[in-house]
Design an enzyme around this catalytic site. Structure first.
Site, PDB file in Angstrom:
ATOM      1  N   GLU A  52       0.832  -1.198   0.000  1.00 42.10           N
ATOM      2  CA  GLU A  52       0.000   0.000   0.000  1.00 42.10           C
ATOM      3  C   GLU A  52       0.871   1.254   0.000  1.00 42.10           C
ATOM      4  OE1 GLU A  52       0.402   1.982   2.942  1.00 42.10           O
ATOM      5  OE2 GLU A  52       1.895   0.416   3.301  1.00 42.10           O
ATOM      6  N   GLU A 195       5.645  -0.354   1.335  1.00 45.31           N
ATOM      7  CA  GLU A 195       4.741   0.255   0.373  1.00 45.31           C
ATOM      8  C   GLU A 195       4.746  -0.480  -0.966  1.00 45.31           C
ATOM      9  OE1 GLU A 195       6.195   4.293   0.702  1.00 45.31           O
ATOM     10  OE2 GLU A 195       4.678   4.767   2.194  1.00 45.31           O
TER      11      GLU A 195
END
Length: 234
Positions: A52, A195
């Protein structure tokens, strides 16, 4: 899938004041993640990855982890993208107060998501459930993703058998959850959040491992004398 996405809210509520989302929203968002995994399988993908890019989502991730582990250990809360000491102290307080206020059931992933989760966490929970349902391995990246993996395992314990941990995040809750789930991160690179960046790294390692398993010659195939090895084994 596109139609389902349009039905999703644009964000969650402030769990310091009330539930983050309704139980129905939590359920629909998890189902949306399952649909995404199914679509990837239909399109021919053989491995999935979930990471994410967000701001502030280490807070619901830590809250979900603490709820699922039935823990109030504030040491599981990390600094995320980098907080001042004062903000870090506030972050811990807000999470603890929210858990005490909502008291989500540790074994009920939808209740946890409804109380203190986020839409990203719910969707990734669905992706990990879908990866198991469609028998496609999935790479888990960072503390937000492993929080979702933990919630997926609360819904379907066998889903963890389809999960591959990418990098060992330095966020404190990551190692705790990985150990609880029996996951072993492939690399330690000093990354805090990841991420998504750990996914392609892990996928390359998986690809290399498959190449070794499928293409590397055995002693018998290359006619390498191996009788001496039998003696060494005795």
């Amino acid at each position: 899938v596109d139609a389902s996405c349009k039905l999703m809210p644009r964000g969650t509520e402030n769990f310091a004041r009330g539930r983050a989302m309704t139980p129905e929203t939590a359920r629909r968002t998890v189902e949306f993640g399952i649909e995404l995994a199914g679509r990837a399988r239909e399109e021919g993908y053989h491995i999935l990855g979930a990471g994410e890019v967000g701001m502030g989502n280490t807070t619901p991730a830590a809250a979900c982890i603490m709820a699922a582990l039935d823990s109030r250990d504030s040491d599981l809360v990390g600094r995320g993208g980098g907080l001042t000491d004062a903000a870090f102290k506030t972050k811990k307080r807000v999470i603890l107060e929210a858990l005490d206020r909502h008291r989500p059931a540790p074994q009920d992933a939808l209740d946890i998501l409804s109380c203190v989760g986020g839409l990203d966490l719910a969707a990734m929970t669905g992706v990990f459930l879908g990866s198991a349902a469609y028998r496609v391995p999935a790479v888990v990246d960072g503390v937000i993703a492993i929080a979702a993996a933990l919630l997926a395992s609360r819904i379907a314990p066998l889903s963890r058998e389809f999960l591959i941990a990418s990098h060992r995040s330095v966020e404190p809750a990551y190692a705790t959850v990985a150990e609880a789930m029996g996951l072993h991160p492939l690399v330690t690179l000093g990354m805090r959040l990841g991420e998504g960046t750990g996914c392609p790294i892990a996928m390359q390692i998986v690809d290399d491992a498959l190449t070794v398993m499928n293409e590397m010659g055995t002693f018998a195939e290359v006619s390498l004398e191996s009788e001496y090895r039998e003696v060494l084994k005795q």
